[in-house]
Design an enzyme around this catalytic site. Structure first.
Site, PDB file in Angstrom:
ATOM      1  N   GLY A 277      32.370  62.686  77.459  1.00 40.25           N
ATOM      2  CA  GLY A 277      33.188  61.510  77.685  1.00 40.25           C
ATOM      3  C   GLY A 277      34.146  61.737  78.830  1.00 40.25           C
TER       4      GLY A 277
ATOM      5  N   HIS B 283      43.291  59.229  75.907  1.00 39.19           N
ATOM      6  CA  HIS B 283      43.676  59.411  77.311  1.00 39.19           C
ATOM      7  C   HIS B 283      44.283  58.141  77.895  1.00 39.19           C
ATOM      8  CE1 HIS B 283      42.448  63.414  78.527  1.00 39.19           C
ATOM      9  NE2 HIS B 283      41.255  63.273  77.971  1.00 39.19           N
TER      10      HIS B 283
ATOM     11  N   GLN C  30      41.649  60.446  83.924  1.00 42.45           N
ATOM     12  CA  GLN C  30      41.228  61.810  84.242  1.00 42.45           C
ATOM     13  C   GLN C  30      40.718  61.944  85.674  1.00 42.45           C
ATOM     14  OE1 GLN C  30      38.798  62.188  80.400  1.00 42.45           O
ATOM     15  NE2 GLN C  30      39.400  64.298  80.858  1.00 42.45           N
TER      16      GLN C  30
ATOM     17  N   HIS D  70      38.826  60.404  71.465  1.00 43.96           N
ATOM     18  CA  HIS D  70      39.401  61.350  72.425  1.00 43.96           C
ATOM     19  C   HIS D  70      39.663  60.640  73.752  1.00 43.96           C
ATOM     20  CE1 HIS D  70      39.511  65.500  74.348  1.00 43.96           C
ATOM     21  NE2 HIS D  70      39.389  64.698  75.406  1.00 43.96           N
ATOM     22  N   GLU D  71      38.664  59.900  74.242  1.00 45.43           N
ATOM     23  CA  GLU D  71      38.819  59.208  75.534  1.00 45.43           C
ATOM     24  C   GLU D  71      39.816  58.062  75.430  1.00 45.43           C
ATOM     25  OE1 GLU D  71      37.821  60.892  77.873  1.00 45.43           O
ATOM     26  OE2 GLU D  71      36.406  62.113  76.756  1.00 45.43           O
TER      27      GLU D  71
ATOM     28  N   CYS E  72      38.308  69.570  76.459  1.00 45.01           N
ATOM     29  CA  CYS E  72      38.579  68.452  77.362  1.00 45.01           C
ATOM     30  C   CYS E  72      38.352  68.900  78.787  1.00 45.01           C
ATOM     31  CB  CYS E  72      40.024  67.981  77.179  1.00 45.01           C
ATOM     32  SG  CYS E  72      40.483  66.587  78.235  1.00 45.01           S
ATOM     33  N   LEU E  73      37.743  68.025  79.593  1.00 44.00           N
ATOM     34  CA  LEU E  73      37.491  68.354  80.991  1.00 44.00           C
ATOM     35  C   LEU E  73      38.790  68.524  81.771  1.00 44.00           C
ATOM     36  CD1 LEU E  73      34.481  65.964  81.682  1.00 44.00           C
ATOM     37  CD2 LEU E  73      34.423  68.419  81.191  1.00 44.00           C
TER      38      LEU E  73
END
Length: 196
Positions: free
Chosen positions: A46, A139, A51, A135-136, A93-94
């Site tokens: 995701g 953000h 991000q 999660h996304e 997480c990226l």
């Protein structure tokens, strides 16, 4: 489509609440396409627009329920409409590379929003896909997974060939995490301003 740089957790944009999009245009569709390409290249399950430096309520999420399909959801202005059950698992997480921690989230969710054509969509997801959606969506409100994590489980994944999986978990603290990512962000900023 184009790859975009993924921001590191100490970047201020990751703590901002993204405003709702009022219209879906070609620029929004390009952003979503770029996010899909960036997520796949990373690789991740995701990615949220903040991000990649865009303070917009857009997310992309891979459907992990069927490994044979490459379905990716592109959602604008996502909203959580239903949740049920509970699951606790490690998340990464990226924007926080190599960091993992246990987070408890619902097992099943219903998400609504708009697709890339501005049409209403409703998605039922469970397991890892439900986790990725939430999660996304966090953000978009300036929330990182470490804000929801059990602090006792914060750990770096460190390469270690002596381990069966090729890595070991090294415990850490929130203070150490923020210091490490601030150093990384500063290093990337220096490299960007002084290309060799």
């Amino acid at each position: 489509m184009a790859l975009r740089d993924i921001l590191i957790c100490s970047d201020p944009i990751l703590r901002k609440k993204a405003p709702k999009l009022r219209e879906v245009d070609d620029e929004t569709r390009q952003l979503l396409d770029d996010m899909v390409e960036t997520m796949i290249e990373a690789p991740g399950v995701g990615l949220a627009a903040p991000q990649v430096g865009e303070c917009k309520r857009c997310i992309v999420v891979r459907d992990t329920s069927d490994e044979e399909t490459d379905k990716v959801y592109k959602i604008i202005n996502p909203r959580l409409r239903m949740r049920s059950g509970e699951q606790t698992a490690y998340e990464g997480c990226l924007s926080l590379p190599t960091l993992h921690a246990e987070v408890t989230r619902p097992m099943r969710v219903k998400i609504t929003g708009l697709d890339e054509n501005g049409e209403p969509v409703e998605i039922l997801a469970e397991g890892l896909t439900a986790r990725a959606f939430l999660h996304e969506m966090d953000h978009l409100d300036g929330i990182l997974f470490v804000d929801r994590a059990d602090p006792e489980t914060l750990a770096w994944l460190v390469p270690d060939e002596s381990e069966e999986d090729g890595y070991r978990m090294e415990d850490t603290t929130m203070e150490e995490i923020m210091e490490a990512f601030e150093r990384l962000r500063q290093r990337k900023a220096r490299e960007a301003s002084n290309p060799s």
